[in-house]
Enzyme design. Sequence first.
Site, PDB file in Angstrom:
ATOM      1  N   ASP A  14      70.754  -2.000   6.063  1.00  0.00           N
ATOM      2  CA  ASP A  14      71.795  -1.502   5.163  1.00  0.00           C
ATOM      3  C   ASP A  14      71.882  -2.414   4.043  1.00  0.00           C
ATOM      4  O   ASP A  14      71.067  -3.536   3.952  1.00  0.00           O
ATOM      5  CB  ASP A  14      73.253  -1.738   5.841  1.00  0.00           C
ATOM      6  N   GLU A  15      72.460  -2.117   3.101  1.00  0.00           N
ATOM      7  CA  GLU A  15      72.688  -2.943   1.620  1.00  0.00           C
ATOM      8  C   GLU A  15      71.461  -3.634   1.134  1.00  0.00           C
ATOM      9  O   GLU A  15      71.303  -4.803   1.145  1.00  0.00           O
ATOM     10  CB  GLU A  15      73.864  -3.728   2.051  1.00  0.00           C
TER      11      GLU A  15
END
Length: 557
Positions: free
Chosen positions: A226-227
């Site tokens: 993620d991210e």
Amino acid sequence: MWRMNILRFLLFLILIIVCLKIYSMSKPKQTYTPVNSNFWSKHGKSIAKKHELMSLTKEILQQGKEDIKSVLKAPSDHLKNDISSGMRVVHLDLKGAPPKLAYLKQIFPLLSSIGANGILMEYEDTFPYSDDLEILKSTYAYSSADIDEIQQLAESNNLKIIPLIQTFGHMEFVLKHNKYRHLREVRKYPNSLNPHLPESLNLVKKMLSQVLAKHKKSTWLHIGADEVFYLGESTESKQWINKGRGDIGQIFLKHVKEIVHFVINMHPGLKLLMWDDMLRKIRNEKIHETGIAEHVTPMMWFYQRHFDVAKVEQLLTKYVDSGFRSIWFASAFKGATGVGQVLTPIQNHLENHLQWLWVIQSMSQFPLLHFQGLALTGWQRYDHFSTLCELLPVAIPSLVVCMQAVSFGSYTDEAKAKAQEILGFKNIILDSNLSEGDGTFAGVEIYHMVHWIYRNLKSEVNILANNRTIDGWFNHYHRKHRFGNPKTMELFGSRIIQIHTKWEDYMGRFRDQMEKIFFPDTVEEWMEVHVNLYMDPLREFVKDYKETITLLGAPKQ
């Protein structure tokens, strides 16, 4: 079906009545019970709007309509079946305030008793990495024997351990070290890995190998992803794009595909999970072409109390078109309402779970996509460098309330009663985030003491800043030169000393409770941020007061 017909009739009736009475109606009162209704609409109406309509229904039809109201409030058996068919996993974010093993021994039975059947263990730097990866583990990382005991403890409580290992973004705990600084996507930021360097993939493979070697019974693995901030900004990424080899999304997919193939080749049959946020930005056909949908399941996360349900609909459609045939959802019971949150706003998190229940209830609209589980996340830090969010004992009531809402299919009176029974509270007051009763759950002492500190310490210490006598006869100038008249100083001295003595005693007892559950670095960090900020000025004031008053009104020192 009959329940749906009643609901449609009521919604039609509401539209007519609202048009006639809109100026005379009071603001609708919010409900906390999701109703058995079609989640998806052609116009993408939000759950919040439907809650408002249901509240209007209760106000308009209150007299003589108790039978209909009870139908709407009743939990759906269909929803209960959907929830029970999937996994209910509690996320333990160990990159901040990892509990001692003794506390996990108390918490695991609680998790099992409230309906959890798995734990998403985000180890980060608490895993006992060894050999050339030893630099990654923190001072108070769990030992290899601890990891074995954690798994045995989970197994004895019917909890499946799902290791979560970041493999792309949120690699701060790795890339902060000089040894791995050259593997950053952007040299000055330690967030994300540069996927073009062969050493990057080798590093991730070593990390995964060590973690999986210690989790031979685990049937699931979460690879994070993620991210991935700043992806596409390294020299290598720009060259890759300029040569026409693909876009940023394809850079992401290439790295994920390599990780997925490594894991499934090393551990055939292991089921993989990944956060979905980076996939949201990538074209469906590009995802489909990689073939990763055959081996990994997205875990869709939204933590707001009223997230955009139209976006959820779009994403589920996207993932079906991208080739995925299973899905997980991720809610939040703590750590998602503010980077430095101290008290857990239970109502916010409950409403987040109620919205996810609507989503789960309506998954029949996506027959090609199998709902596999819900992860109740409990974030302890926003990233490796951020401050601590709510401590786990402080958030236990939120976890229990949210899990009971999930188990019952709504937050009914029965669900509330069960939550209160588990926690040992007489009452849980959601709107004011208060509880009544002593409580019986593990860590309840810290729960109460953190609430007391948060609500009282700052206001009591502020007596130093809001006292005219102190401003006039014992300000910073007086204190610097030990210059004061005992006659005037005695007007405030006893009160200040009393407050100081009381809080020092309280903080001593609080530290004792903290040390039972947390390692010294966690205790020190929490005290420094939330206690010493106020206690240190008080301590300095008392020190100056005592030294000055013993001089009996002497000349400036």
